[in-house]
Design a protein around this motif. Structure first.
Motif, mmCIF file in Angstrom:
data_model
loop_
_atom_site.group_PDB
_atom_site.id
_atom_site.type_symbol
_atom_site.label_atom_id
_atom_site.label_comp_id
_atom_site.label_asym_id
_atom_site.label_seq_id
_atom_site.Cartn_x
_atom_site.Cartn_y
_atom_site.Cartn_z
ATOM 1 N N GLY A 108 52.269 -29.747 4.612
ATOM 2 C CA GLY A 108 52.303 -29.730 3.154
ATOM 3 C C GLY A 108 50.945 -29.819 2.488
ATOM 4 N N LEU A 109 49.894 -29.559 3.234
ATOM 5 C CA LEU A 109 48.545 -29.616 2.669
ATOM 6 C C LEU A 109 48.092 -28.273 2.121
ATOM 7 N N LEU A 110 48.829 -27.221 2.436
ATOM 8 C CA LEU A 110 48.432 -25.865 2.064
ATOM 9 C C LEU A 110 49.672 -25.080 1.686
ATOM 10 N N ALA A 111 49.574 -24.271 0.649
ATOM 11 C CA ALA A 111 50.710 -23.473 0.174
ATOM 12 C C ALA A 111 51.189 -22.516 1.261
ATOM 13 N N GLN A 112 52.496 -22.303 1.285
ATOM 14 C CA GLN A 112 53.083 -21.439 2.310
ATOM 15 C C GLN A 112 52.681 -19.980 2.139
ATOM 16 N N ASP A 113 52.265 -19.577 0.939
ATOM 17 C CA ASP A 113 51.893 -18.180 0.733
ATOM 18 C C ASP A 113 50.418 -17.907 1.053
ATOM 19 N N ASP A 114 49.679 -18.942 1.494
ATOM 20 C CA ASP A 114 48.299 -18.716 1.916
ATOM 21 C C ASP A 114 48.305 -17.883 3.196
ATOM 22 N N ALA A 115 47.375 -16.942 3.294
ATOM 23 C CA ALA A 115 47.306 -16.079 4.474
ATOM 24 C C ALA A 115 45.846 -15.784 4.795
ATOM 25 N N PRO A 116 45.520 -15.680 6.096
ATOM 26 C CA PRO A 116 44.136 -15.362 6.474
ATOM 27 C C PRO A 116 43.843 -13.888 6.269
ATOM 28 N N GLY A 117 42.572 -13.566 6.097
ATOM 29 C CA GLY A 117 42.175 -12.174 6.013
ATOM 30 C C GLY A 117 42.009 -11.572 7.397
ATOM 31 N N MET A 118 42.028 -10.264 7.472
ATOM 32 C CA MET A 118 41.871 -9.593 8.763
ATOM 33 C C MET A 118 40.449 -9.744 9.327
#
Length: 275
Positions: free
Chosen positions: A62-72
Motif C-alpha cells: 500500500g505504499l504505491l498506487a496500483q496503476d504505477d508502472a515501470p517504463g520500458m
C-alpha cells in the motif's frame, strides 16, 4: 535510496542495450523488464529485476498506487522511488554494531583508517563516458591489465600503454600520478588501494566514478595507525553500511523466491532471511 543504488548494491549495474531478434522478454510476475527484441547486459537486467521486485512489493504493502508502472527503459516514477525508500526503511531493520564488533573489525584492519599513508601511483584510465560500450571497454581494459601484469621491462610498457590508452591527462607522463594520500583520491578509488600491502601492477581493475583503472603502486609509505577511540565512529558507520547491504541482498532473495521470475537469474530463498 534510488533505483541505481539498489541495483549497484544488490545486483550490479551498467552496460547498454542492443536490439537482438527473437530475444525472449524477461519478466517479474508478468511485468516486462525491457522491450521485445531488446537484449540487456546481465548486470543491467538483474538491476531492473531487483528494482521491479521492490516496486511491486511497495504496491502490495500500500505504499504505491496500483496503476504505477515501470517504463520500458527501466526508469521508475518519482512516486515509486519514494515508495521503495519507505519499503526498505520498514523492511530492513539493521541493528547498531556493538562496540565489541567494532573493536574486532579495527583489530583485523589496523591500517584501514591510518593517518598519513602515502602511495606513489601511476594508472591507465579507461573512462566510462556517455554512449561508450561498457562491455568492450572492460574487455580492452582487462587485456591491457593482463599485458602489463606480464611485462618485465622496468615499466616501459606501462608508460607506453598509458600514452596510448589512458583518458587521463597523466597519460602523457606515462600515467604518473605522483605521491597521493587518501584525501587526494575519490573515496571508492582510495578504498581499493590504501590500507593494503600490494606493490606493483594490481591484479584487478580498480573501479571509480571516472571509469576503470589499471593501477601500479610504485611505492608505499605507511601512515600512523589510529587507536580505536579515534576511528570508532567511522568503523561503526562502515559496519552499518555492510549490514544494510547484506540485509538488502537477503530481502531481495526472499522477494525473488516468492515471485514468478522469467528470463533473468536471481538468487531466491523460500524462507524469510530478514528478521
Amino acid at each position: 535510496m534510488t533505483t541505481t543504488t539498489c541495483g549497484s548494491h544488490a545486483c550490479g549495474c551498467g552496460g547498454s542495450a542492443a536490439p537482438v531478434a527473437d530475444t525472449p522478454v524477461a519478466r517479474i510476475n508478468g511485468i516486462a523488464l525491457h522491450a521485445p527484441g531488446e537484449q540487456l547486459p546481465e548486470e543491467l537486467l538483474r538491476q531492473r529485476a531487483c528494482t521491479e521486485l521492490l516496486r511491486q512489493q511497495a504496491q502490495r504493502e500500500g505504499l504505491l498506487a496500483q496503476d504505477d508502472a515501470p517504463g520500458m527503459d527501466g526508469a521508475t516514477s518519482i512516486a515509486a522511488t519514494q515508495a521503495i525508500e519507505q519499503l526498505l526503511e520498514r523492511a530492513l531493520q539493521v541493528p547498531e554494531p556493538s562496540e565489541e564488533a567494532c573493536r574486532r573489525y579495527h583489530a583485523a584492519h589496523p591500517t584501514l583508517h591510518g593517518e598519513g599513508e602515502r602511495l606513489r601511483l601511476r594508472h591507465v584510465l579507461f573512462a566510462v563516458t556517455p554512449g561508450v560500450d561498457v562491455k568492450q571497454l572492460r574487455q580492452r581494459a582487462e587485456s591491457v591489465l593482463l599485458d602489463l601484469r606480464c611485462a618485465d621491462d622496468g615499466g616501459v610498457r606501462f608508460a607506453e600503454a598509458a600514452r596510448q590508452w589512458s583518458n587521463c591527462p597523466s597519460g602523457q607522463q606515462g600515467g604518473e600520478l605522483g605521491w597521493l594520500t587518501q584525501a587526494d583520491c575519490a573515496p571508492e578509488f582510495a578504498r581499493e588501494i590504501f590500507g593494503k600491502a600490494e606493490v606493483g601492477v594490481l591484479s584487478r581493475l580498480v573501479h571509480s566514478r571516472f571509469g576503470l583503472h589499471v593501477v601500479e603502486v610504485c611505492e608505499r609509505e605507511a601512515g600512523r595507525a589510529l587507536v580505536f577511540e579515534e576511528v570508532q565512529a567511522s568503523v561503526a558507520l562502515l559496519l552499518r553500511q555492510q549490514a544494510w547491504i547484506n540485509a538488502l541482498r537477503q530481502y531481495l532473495q526472499l522477494l525473488a523466491g516468492a515471485a514468478e521470475v522469467e528470463g533473468v537469474q536471481l538468487d531466491a530463498a523460500d524462507t524469510p532471511l530478514v528478521q
